[in-house]
Each structure stands twice: as C-alpha cells, then as structure tokens.
Design an enzyme around this catalytic site. Structure first.
Site, mmCIF file in Angstrom:
data_model
loop_
_atom_site.group_PDB
_atom_site.id
_atom_site.type_symbol
_atom_site.label_atom_id
_atom_site.label_comp_id
_atom_site.label_asym_id
_atom_site.label_seq_id
_atom_site.Cartn_x
_atom_site.Cartn_y
_atom_site.Cartn_z
ATOM 1 N N ARG A 50 12.694 -3.546 -24.556
ATOM 2 C CA ARG A 50 12.563 -3.541 -26.019
ATOM 3 C C ARG A 50 12.558 -2.134 -26.595
ATOM 4 O O ARG A 50 12.825 -1.931 -27.760
ATOM 5 C CB ARG A 50 11.272 -4.268 -26.416
ATOM 6 C CG ARG A 50 11.374 -5.763 -26.184
ATOM 7 C CD ARG A 50 10.069 -6.443 -26.466
ATOM 8 N NE ARG A 50 8.990 -5.838 -25.685
ATOM 9 C CZ ARG A 50 7.769 -6.336 -25.566
ATOM 10 N NH1 ARG A 50 7.460 -7.432 -26.197
ATOM 11 N NH2 ARG A 50 6.862 -5.739 -24.827
ATOM 12 N N LYS A 157 5.102 -10.499 -8.205
ATOM 13 C CA LYS A 157 3.799 -11.062 -8.522
ATOM 14 C C LYS A 157 3.207 -10.353 -9.736
ATOM 15 O O LYS A 157 3.670 -9.264 -10.060
ATOM 16 C CB LYS A 157 2.873 -10.931 -7.318
ATOM 17 C CG LYS A 157 2.347 -9.516 -7.096
ATOM 18 C CD LYS A 157 1.283 -9.543 -6.063
ATOM 19 C CE LYS A 157 0.553 -8.274 -5.913
ATOM 20 N NZ LYS A 157 0.032 -7.572 -7.063
ATOM 21 N N HIS A 187 5.755 -6.770 -1.940
ATOM 22 C CA HIS A 187 6.373 -5.550 -1.416
ATOM 23 C C HIS A 187 5.814 -5.140 -0.058
ATOM 24 O O HIS A 187 6.430 -4.367 0.666
ATOM 25 C CB HIS A 187 6.321 -4.407 -2.444
ATOM 26 C CG HIS A 187 4.998 -3.727 -2.568
ATOM 27 N ND1 HIS A 187 3.967 -4.243 -3.292
ATOM 28 C CD2 HIS A 187 4.547 -2.560 -2.057
ATOM 29 C CE1 HIS A 187 2.932 -3.421 -3.228
ATOM 30 N NE2 HIS A 187 3.256 -2.386 -2.485
ATOM 31 N N GLU A 225 -8.245 1.245 -0.865
ATOM 32 C CA GLU A 225 -7.594 2.224 -1.746
ATOM 33 C C GLU A 225 -8.669 3.182 -2.242
ATOM 34 O O GLU A 225 -9.789 2.754 -2.527
ATOM 35 C CB GLU A 225 -6.942 1.524 -2.934
ATOM 36 C CG GLU A 225 -5.436 1.577 -2.861
ATOM 37 C CD GLU A 225 -4.728 0.956 -4.054
ATOM 38 O OE1 GLU A 225 -3.528 0.725 -3.946
ATOM 39 O OE2 GLU A 225 -5.372 0.708 -5.092
ATOM 40 N N ASP A 244 -5.065 -9.957 -6.882
ATOM 41 C CA ASP A 244 -4.169 -8.801 -6.881
ATOM 42 C C ASP A 244 -3.670 -8.466 -5.467
ATOM 43 O O ASP A 244 -2.517 -8.088 -5.288
ATOM 44 C CB ASP A 244 -4.905 -7.588 -7.465
ATOM 45 C CG ASP A 244 -4.001 -6.380 -7.646
ATOM 46 O OD1 ASP A 244 -2.856 -6.566 -8.095
ATOM 47 O OD2 ASP A 244 -4.428 -5.250 -7.341
ATOM 48 N N HIS A 249 -0.723 -9.907 -0.464
ATOM 49 C CA HIS A 249 -0.436 -8.944 0.611
ATOM 50 C C HIS A 249 -1.195 -9.277 1.907
ATOM 51 O O HIS A 249 -0.627 -9.302 2.986
ATOM 52 C CB HIS A 249 -0.812 -7.520 0.182
ATOM 53 C CG HIS A 249 -0.150 -7.071 -1.096
ATOM 54 N ND1 HIS A 249 1.094 -7.495 -1.469
ATOM 55 C CD2 HIS A 249 -0.550 -6.213 -2.072
ATOM 56 C CE1 HIS A 249 1.419 -6.929 -2.628
ATOM 57 N NE2 HIS A 249 0.434 -6.152 -3.008
ATOM 58 N N ARG A 351 -7.801 5.632 1.901
ATOM 59 C CA ARG A 351 -6.646 4.757 1.674
ATOM 60 C C ARG A 351 -6.158 4.339 3.045
ATOM 61 O O ARG A 351 -5.764 5.186 3.866
ATOM 62 C CB ARG A 351 -5.548 5.520 0.922
ATOM 63 C CG ARG A 351 -4.254 4.737 0.837
ATOM 64 C CD ARG A 351 -3.227 5.404 -0.060
ATOM 65 N NE ARG A 351 -2.003 4.637 -0.086
ATOM 66 C CZ ARG A 351 -0.932 4.902 0.648
ATOM 67 N NH1 ARG A 351 -0.920 5.962 1.436
ATOM 68 N NH2 ARG A 351 0.138 4.139 0.564
ATOM 69 N N LEU A 391 -3.778 1.484 20.985
ATOM 70 C CA LEU A 391 -4.476 0.512 21.834
ATOM 71 C C LEU A 391 -5.659 1.210 22.477
ATOM 72 O O LEU A 391 -5.476 2.221 23.181
ATOM 73 C CB LEU A 391 -3.511 -0.022 22.902
ATOM 74 C CG LEU A 391 -4.089 -1.055 23.851
ATOM 75 C CD1 LEU A 391 -4.519 -2.326 23.113
ATOM 76 C CD2 LEU A 391 -3.067 -1.414 24.936
HETATM 77 C C1 BG6 Z 1 0.054 -3.856 -5.781
HETATM 78 C C2 BG6 Z 1 -1.283 -4.051 -6.431
HETATM 79 O O1 BG6 Z 1 0.615 -5.077 -5.447
HETATM 80 O O2 BG6 Z 1 -0.106 -3.073 -4.609
HETATM 81 C C3 BG6 Z 1 -1.957 -2.721 -6.727
HETATM 82 O O3 BG6 Z 1 -1.088 -4.748 -7.661
HETATM 83 C C4 BG6 Z 1 -2.006 -1.862 -5.476
HETATM 84 O O4 BG6 Z 1 -3.253 -2.922 -7.231
HETATM 85 C C5 BG6 Z 1 -0.631 -1.781 -4.845
HETATM 86 O O5 BG6 Z 1 -2.451 -0.585 -5.849
HETATM 87 C C6 BG6 Z 1 -0.677 -1.043 -3.531
HETATM 88 O O6 BG6 Z 1 0.617 -0.851 -3.032
HETATM 89 P P1 BG6 Z 1 0.894 0.279 -1.958
HETATM 90 O O7 BG6 Z 1 2.311 0.064 -1.592
HETATM 91 O O8 BG6 Z 1 0.643 1.586 -2.648
HETATM 92 O O9 BG6 Z 1 -0.060 0.058 -0.838
#
Ligand code: BG6
Length: 484
Positions: A50, A157, A187, A225, A244, A249, A351, A391
């Site tokens: 848009r 998603k 992903h 994270e 989420d 995932h 992370r 391992l």
């Molecule tokens: C997304 C989530 O699907 O994956 C996010 O909505 C998250 O909250 C992200 O931060 C993490 O993706 P990656 O590839 O950075 O681990």
C-alpha cells in the site's frame, strides 16, 4: 553456476513488499539465488504493497539489505544492479482486484511471446489479509489452474491462533489456491542443521538402532533468544511464546527428531506423512503442565533494560508469556515413557537452539576403579548459533592412572566445512518452492495435528489467564524452584 539453469520466464510477486520480512529476508534470499545463477534469465520481482514507492525508491530500499555472499569482489556492484533492474513496484490495496491487474501488466512484459510464465506469489502480509489478497489475485485471473505453467503461493505463520482459526484460514485460501499450490513456511525447516536431521538419523548406521525408549532416557529441545520484542510487541502480545515458537518451530524439530523412518526418504509426501503420524501421537498439553514466564526489567552497569510490559504496543498488565516450558509425552511404542522437554524463551541470557538426546546411563560400577556412576552419553545437535553436532562420551584420561572423564566428540560446521557458506533458511525455502519440492513445507494435516497438541491448553489459558512467573531480562528464565 548449475548447468541446468531454469529457462522458463518467472514472475515473483511479493505482496507486502514494503515490510520488514520482504526487505530483511525475502529480497536478500532472492538475490543470493540470483548470484548463484538459480533464477531464470527471464525473471522479474514485483513488489506489491500500500505504501507509495516508485520502482526506483523500491530498488533503493531493497539495495540496503543486499550483500554478495556468494560472488564477493569486483562484480558485486554489477550483480546488484542486474538484480535490481529486475525489480518493480506496484502500489495498491490488498483487496483491490484492479491493482492486481496492474501487476498483470508488469507480468506481461516478460510473459508475452514466451507462451506465459511461472508465477510465485509470496504473502508477506499478516494472515488477516491472506484471504483478501488471494481473492484479489484470483479475481484478476492471475492464478494458472492448469497447463504447463505453474502458479504457487507461499504463506507464513501465524496460521491462526488455534485449531479452528487455522482450519478456517486453510479453507479460505483453498478457494483460490489448491493444497498442491500452497507452500506454508516454517523457516526453521530451511535451516541447515534441521535439514540434516533426516541424514543424521537415516544415513548413519550407528544412531537408528539406539533411537528409542530402550536407549534414550530423555530428549530436550531448547530455544533461547537474548533479545526482546524488537518492535514486534503488538504482534507478540496477541500470540505469546507458545503460538509464536513452540507450536510451530519446536514441534517441527520434535517431529523430525522423533518420527518413524518415512516410507521413502526423498519423497515429500512420505516425509510429511511420517511427521503427521508422530504429531498425532503426542498427548495434548494441559494448561497445568505449562511453566510460563515473562521477562521483567533488568539493570546492568547502571543502565535499565525495559521489561516486557515496558515494550511498545504491549497492553498494560499483559499476561502474555515470553517463556514457556513443557514436558511432552509420545504415545507410541518407540517413545512410550520418554519425556520430551521443550523450552522456549525470549529475553534470556543466550541465543541458542539445540536438541539434546540423553542416552541411558551404564549401570553403576561398570568398572572396578569407578567410584561414581558414569555420566550418560548426550548427543547435542546445535541448530544455531555456531552449527554443530557433539557427542559426550566417557573417555580415559591420558596417564598411568585409570580415570575417566566425559569428553566431547565435536563436529563444528565452521571447521568441517570451512569453505561452504551456510545458506539462509529463506534462500533454501525459496529455492525449494521454485523447484516444486514440498518436503520442507507444512502440510494441512501437519498444521492441524500441531494445533491439536496445544489448543486445549491455550483455550484454558484464554479462559482463565494465569500470571506468568517473572524473570529478569538476560537471566536463565524463571527460577527452577519458583513453581508455576
Ligand atoms: C520467528 C518468531 O518465527 O522466529 C520470532 O516469530 C523469532 O519471534 C524468530 O524471533 C527467530 O528466528 P531465527 O531464525 O532468528 O531463529
């Protein structure tokens, strides 16, 4: 450059092209494919949204995130120019059929005289508008229903908020795109180490005989994270960490880790069927079985780090969890009695995404000189960062004395494959969608089975919200002894 470079004209339409997903993930991934010669010579990328952009200002915006990972050096500038010259922009409302007729005019430049072309639509928009967009695309006659040229749609998603809303989305989209034309992205399935799960399990003789309740005591899947909302507070506050990350995932990782051997290892249908069977074997979660947390403010070196409730667009007093842990039980002969512990949290101290397979310990005092029980073997599959497989084995400590110590056999991708850049998840998934391989995409049945695991608990929490346990931003999560 691959010898069989595809040659049919290809139009890629990114709907929601002004958003972050398009800029940060989709455009760089398409550029990476372009640099590797994996897009057809006659290819256009049409951004649709848009916002007011011209072709030039849209290109300038994309250019900010393009990097030449595959062909660094002098021709990077030229490659970038060549790629951007194939990018166009079209402004319009998401439900406006006429605006998609404008898209068609751009498509025709490539397709006319070539007997048509293939079309990939990427819905980089929130799910509330999927249906409007699909109707407008369908109404403009842009979807090939049959014939030699294909049309495909990629959706992201969140696919709904529970089983019923997800089913509705699936049904609505199906009025325009068939299930075969629909590519649902999670992903994480495009991540290198996740793709390796199939190979690790089924291309090695050593693991599969041990991959069951007789030899495995417990499986952990952890997702941490170390960041907060990063501007996504409005979205996250409606969904929470379970919707989420866990429902998608982590369940996908679980399915690939625990499924039975697919009837055919290189067949999308067989792999997806094996995942569905596994997901259906998971006992639905009860709200009482969930440990929930929410990060609060932290003070480090005199500076205050805002807590979840201070984040932009988060409702005052929100009870949305940013951390969840749950023990899943699988009702099948392979895994009966083996706990699968899932943990996901934002605002933690690191992370990290890892699968940890804990093998059963050897009986105590297997060796005469042993005073303590031997630690069990652990197979650690590190998804990110620093991809690797480790391992933990018991090993004799070098020397005259007889002593054992747990030691790591390690396979760090950076050491094992130093000259192999790891493709981004989006690069891999876009390539698979162009190839028409659906193994790495979520089927309708998988989606339904995954929602069935969490829907009862999510509904119970919606009815009777619970105050999540507090934890300090940057910590290890809620204290283990804090209940919940
Ligand atoms: C997304 C989530 O699907 O994956 C996010 O909505 C998250 O909250 C992200 O931060 C993490 O993706 P990656 O590839 O950075 O681990």
């Amino acid at each position: 450059m691959p010898a069989n470079r595809p040659s049919l004209p290809l139009n890629i339409v990114i709907v929601g092209a002004s958003g972050d997903l398009a800029r940060q993930k989709i455009a760089p991934a398409l550029f990476a494919l372009f640099c590797q010669g994996l897009l057809p010579e006659r290819c256009q990328i049409i951004g649709f949204a848009r916002s007011d952009y011209t072709d030039d200002s849209f290109r300038a915006r994309l250019a900010e995130t393009l990097t030449c990972r595959y062909r660094p050096g002098r021709n990077c500038r030229q490659l970038t120019q060549d790629f951007l010259a194939r990018c166009f922009y079209c402004r319009g409302d998401y439900d406006a059929r006429d605006a998609f007729l404008d898209v068609y005019q751009i498509m025709r430049r490539l397709e006319d005289g070539a007997g048509g072309g293939n079309r990939l639509f990427y819905m980089a928009v929130p799910p509330q508008v999927f249906q409007d967009v699909a109707q407008a695309i369908g109404g403009a006659g842009l979807v090939h229903c049959q014939g030699p040229r294909w049309s495909r749609v990629i959706v992201e998603k969140p696919f709904g908020k529970d089983r019923a809303s997800s089913d509705r989305l699936v049904r609505d989209l199906r009025t325009i795109f068939t299930e075969e034309q629909t590519y649902r992205i999670d992903h994480y399935l495009g991540k290198e180490v996740i793709q390796n799960l199939l190979i690790l399990r089924f291309a090695n003789a050593v693991f599969e005989p041990l991959w069951n309740r007789r030899h495995i005591e417990r499986v952990e899947i952890v997702w941490h994270e170390d960041i907060g909302m990063e501007g996504r507070g409005g979205y996250f506050d409606h969904y929470g960490i379970i919707r989420d990350v866990m429902q998608n995932h982590l369940l996908q990782i679980l399915a690939l880790t625990a499924m039975e051997r697919p009837a055919k290892l290189d067949h999308a249908g067989a792999i997806r069927a094996a995942k569905v069977r596994l997901l259906r074997a998971v006992a639905p979660v009860r709200a009482g079985g969930l440990r929930l947390g929410q990060y609060g403010a932290a003070r480090t070196s005199g500076r205050r780090r805002p807590g979840y409730l201070d984040e932009a667009q988060v409702a005052a007093g929100s009870l949305t969890p940013t951390y969840a842990a749950v023990r899943l039980r699988l009702r099948n002969p392979r895994w009966r009695g083996v706990p699968f512990d899932l943990e996901a949290g934002k605002g933690l101290h690191d992370r990290l995404t890892e699968i940890r397979i804990h093998f059963r310990r050897r009986p105590a005092a297997a060796f005469r000189f042993q005073t303590q029980p031997l630690p069990g073997n652990v197979l650690v599959i590190r998804v990110q960062p620093d991809e690797g497989i480790y391992l933990r084995v018991n090993n004799k400590v070098p020397g005259l004395a007889m002593a054992l110590a747990p030691t790591m056999l390690d396979l760090r991708y950076a050491d094992a494959f130093p000259r192999r850049p790891i493709p981004s998840a989006y690069e891999c998934l876009l390539w698979e969608a162009l190839e028409g391989d659906r193994s790495l995409f979520i089927s309708e049945a998988e989606l339904a089975a995954a929602w069935d695991i969490f829907t009862p608990a999510l509904h119970a929490l919606d009815r009777r919200p619970r105050r999540p346990l507090p934890y300090v931003f940057g910590s290890a999560g809620p204290q283990a002894d804090a209940g919940g």
